[in-house]
Design a protein around this motif. Structure first.
Motif, PDB file in Angstrom:
ATOM      1  N   ILE A 294     -13.000   1.690  -3.056  1.00  0.00           N
ATOM      2  CA  ILE A 294     -13.585   1.139  -1.833  1.00  0.00           C
ATOM      3  C   ILE A 294     -13.994   2.268  -0.889  1.00  0.00           C
ATOM      4  O   ILE A 294     -15.076   2.257  -0.300  1.00  0.00           O
ATOM      5  N   GLU A 295     -13.130   3.250  -0.778  1.00  0.00           N
ATOM      6  CA  GLU A 295     -13.439   4.425   0.049  1.00  0.00           C
ATOM      7  C   GLU A 295     -14.665   5.157  -0.481  1.00  0.00           C
ATOM      8  O   GLU A 295     -15.540   5.580   0.290  1.00  0.00           O
TER       9      GLU A 295
ATOM     10  N   LEU B 273       0.820  -1.206   0.000  1.00  0.00           N
ATOM     11  CA  LEU B 273       0.000   0.000   0.000  1.00  0.00           C
ATOM     12  C   LEU B 273       0.856   1.260   0.000  1.00  0.00           C
ATOM     13  O   LEU B 273       1.883   1.329   0.674  1.00  0.00           O
ATOM     14  N   ASN B 274       0.390   2.266  -0.756  1.00  0.00           N
ATOM     15  CA  ASN B 274       1.071   3.562  -0.736  1.00  0.00           C
ATOM     16  C   ASN B 274       0.397   4.476   0.283  1.00  0.00           C
ATOM     17  O   ASN B 274      -0.568   4.087   0.950  1.00  0.00           O
ATOM     18  N   SER B 275       0.881   5.706   0.386  1.00  0.00           N
ATOM     19  CA  SER B 275       0.353   6.630   1.397  1.00  0.00           C
ATOM     20  C   SER B 275      -1.130   6.946   1.169  1.00  0.00           C
ATOM     21  O   SER B 275      -1.894   7.098   2.124  1.00  0.00           O
ATOM     22  N   ASN B 276      -1.556   7.051  -0.096  1.00  0.00           N
ATOM     23  CA  ASN B 276      -2.962   7.315  -0.387  1.00  0.00           C
ATOM     24  C   ASN B 276      -3.848   6.157   0.060  1.00  0.00           C
ATOM     25  O   ASN B 276      -4.962   6.368   0.556  1.00  0.00           O
ATOM     26  N   ASP B 277      -3.354   4.930  -0.135  1.00  0.00           N
ATOM     27  CA  ASP B 277      -4.108   3.753   0.295  1.00  0.00           C
ATOM     28  C   ASP B 277      -4.280   3.743   1.810  1.00  0.00           C
ATOM     29  O   ASP B 277      -5.367   3.473   2.334  1.00  0.00           O
ATOM     30  N   VAL B 278      -3.189   4.051   2.511  1.00  0.00           N
ATOM     31  CA  VAL B 278      -3.239   4.080   3.973  1.00  0.00           C
ATOM     32  C   VAL B 278      -4.197   5.166   4.451  1.00  0.00           C
ATOM     33  O   VAL B 278      -4.977   4.976   5.388  1.00  0.00           O
ATOM     34  N   ASN B 279      -4.157   6.316   3.771  1.00  0.00           N
ATOM     35  CA  ASN B 279      -5.066   7.404   4.129  1.00  0.00           C
ATOM     36  C   ASN B 279      -6.526   6.993   3.955  1.00  0.00           C
ATOM     37  O   ASN B 279      -7.389   7.399   4.731  1.00  0.00           O
ATOM     38  N   SER B 280      -6.796   6.210   2.916  1.00  0.00           N
ATOM     39  CA  SER B 280      -8.168   5.740   2.686  1.00  0.00           C
ATOM     40  C   SER B 280      -8.638   4.855   3.834  1.00  0.00           C
ATOM     41  O   SER B 280      -9.776   4.979   4.312  1.00  0.00           O
ATOM     42  N   ILE B 281      -7.762   3.948   4.282  1.00  0.00           N
ATOM     43  CA  ILE B 281      -8.110   3.062   5.390  1.00  0.00           C
ATOM     44  C   ILE B 281      -8.347   3.866   6.663  1.00  0.00           C
ATOM     45  O   ILE B 281      -9.334   3.655   7.385  1.00  0.00           O
ATOM     46  N   LEU B 282      -7.439   4.818   6.951  1.00  0.00           N
ATOM     47  CA  LEU B 282      -7.581   5.624   8.163  1.00  0.00           C
ATOM     48  C   LEU B 282      -8.826   6.495   8.110  1.00  0.00           C
ATOM     49  O   LEU B 282      -9.505   6.693   9.127  1.00  0.00           O
ATOM     50  N   TYR B 283      -9.155   7.005   6.937  1.00  0.00           N
ATOM     51  CA  TYR B 283     -10.346   7.847   6.803  1.00  0.00           C
ATOM     52  C   TYR B 283     -11.612   7.039   7.069  1.00  0.00           C
ATOM     53  O   TYR B 283     -12.534   7.508   7.736  1.00  0.00           O
ATOM     54  N   MET B 284     -11.654   5.806   6.568  1.00  0.00           N
ATOM     55  CA  MET B 284     -12.835   4.972   6.793  1.00  0.00           C
ATOM     56  C   MET B 284     -12.986   4.597   8.269  1.00  0.00           C
ATOM     57  O   MET B 284     -14.098   4.543   8.795  1.00  0.00           O
TER      58      MET B 284
END
Length: 387
Positions: free
Chosen positions: A223-224, A183-194
């Motif tokens: 997914i987000e 996962l890149n930083s944008n992917d991690v941000n999506s998980i944290l945002y959800m």
């Protein structure tokens, strides 16, 4: 149902709750989060200035993680402001009083008991707040409670702190496994945002992730996006997703249309009937539609139990195609006709038997005469002699 009359009696120990909170914020909030906010108000009204998240968790029978999630939720809506230590744990809580458009500092809860101030509504705070004067500070208004929480970019410090969260660890592992990449930083941000922004459970996000990937949406961005769309419509549990997925199928829409319903006013018990017809009875859409049309024709109401009675009868008769329904109708009509003819014949036979019985009874009721043979002979001889 009669009205409820509430008598406050001698109740004087009160905690004040804003009507705006009850009208605008409480209906959309998780019940656990409401309990947290109400207890914070209780502390404020009792002039308490110290509380810890683990003590609050023990008091309300929550986990400490639940308490922190609840506090984060109210912080995003601007009803409280939080300070955090270097490990991202909450160490200060400010209660924000509000009107419709503006919010004001009302009271402060801090681990040290000192006054603290916020930089701005919605900010994430580190360390302790700065001391401020006792005059309340004006804070800008925030989005309404039903608005989608704004997404922000998490700092490396925040990401590092969140990486210790078992939920984040599990979702990161699953995402990497499903997507087959790091996962890149944008992917991690999506998980944290959800998790942190939308306050969705890890089980819900995992289910949504599996569903999206199986349908070809192979990015955390998509997914987000799905998570946000569900959040807008108040869908935040796996059962909610399953229910929503069902009612969007063609068969459900067809039945709703016949019965004059919509996706919004469809009851779960009604959806369960349709699920029974499709999953247990394994009926095709045309058979179910036919049963619903007959229901309206005979009852003039949207009666799911009546339609279920029809379909249960067809199921017990081994119906699998609509043409068999027509054949069953013909057989039923023939059977009814034969029964009617038999009934008419039976009535005619009973009427005839009744007539014969009446005649026989009448004959039996006639006066019976008996004659003595000797006397009869004398009568005859006497008649002859006279001649």
């Amino acid at each position: 149902m009669g009205k409820l009359v509430i008598d406050r009696g001698n109740f004087t120990d009160l905690t004040s709750v804003s009507n705006l909170f009850i009208d605008e914020y409480m209906p959309n909030a998780n019940g656990e989060f409401v309990k947290i906010y109400l207890y914070l108000l209780r502390l404020v009204s009792g002039h308490s200035t110290e509380i810890t998240t683990d003590a609050l968790a023990d008091l309300l029978c929550f986990t400490e993680s639940d308490v922190e999630r609840g506090l984060s939720y109210w912080e995003r809506l601007g009803l409280i402001s939080l300070s955090r230590d270097e490990d991202m744990h909450v160490n200060g809580i400010r209660m924000e009083a509000y009107t419709t458009n503006k919010f004001y500092v009302k009271s402060i809860l801090n681990s040290s008991g000192s006054q603290v101030s916020a930089r701005a509504v919605g900010d994430t705070f580190y360390g302790n707040y700065e001391d401020v004067n006792s005059e309340p500070a004006l804070i800008e208004s925030i989005a309404p409670a039903n608005a989608i929480p704004a997404k922000r970019k998490y700092t490396s410090k925040e990401i590092s702190a969140f990486s210790k969260d078992p939920r984040v660890q599990q979702l990161t592992f699953l995402a990497q496994t499903y997507l087959g990449k790091t996962l890149n930083s944008n992917d991690v941000n999506s998980i944290l945002y959800m998790i942190d922004g939308l306050n969705l459970s890890s089980d819900f996000i995992e289910y949504l992730m599996e569903m999206c990937i199986s349908s070809g949406n192979n990015t955390l961005g998509s997914i987000e996006k799905s998570a946000v769309n569900y959040y807008k419509r108040g869908i935040t549990t796996i059962d909610d997703i399953k229910f929503d997925t069902k009612i969007r199928k063609s068969i459900y829409k067809s039945v709703f249309k016949i019965f004059g319903l919509t996706d919004q006013n469809a009851a779960k018990k009604d959806v369960n009937y349709i699920s029974k017809w499709t999953e247990t009875y394994n009926f095709s859409e045309d058979i179910i539609v036919e049963a619903c049309n007959r229901t309206i024709e005979h009852t003039h109401t949207a009666s799911f139990p009546y339609a279920d009675t029809i379909l249960k009868g067809w199921y017990n008769n081994g119906i699998t195609e609509l043409s068999q329904v027509e054949q069953l109708d013909e057989e039923h009509a023939k059977e009814v006709s034969e029964k009617f003819s038999s009934l008419q014949a039976s009535k005619a036979s009973k009427a005839s038997n009744k007539s014969c019985s009446a005649s026989l009874k009448k004959f039996k009721n006639m006066d019976e005469r008996t004659y003595d043979s000797i006397e009869l002979e004398k009568m005859l001889l006497s008649s002859t002699n006279r001649k």
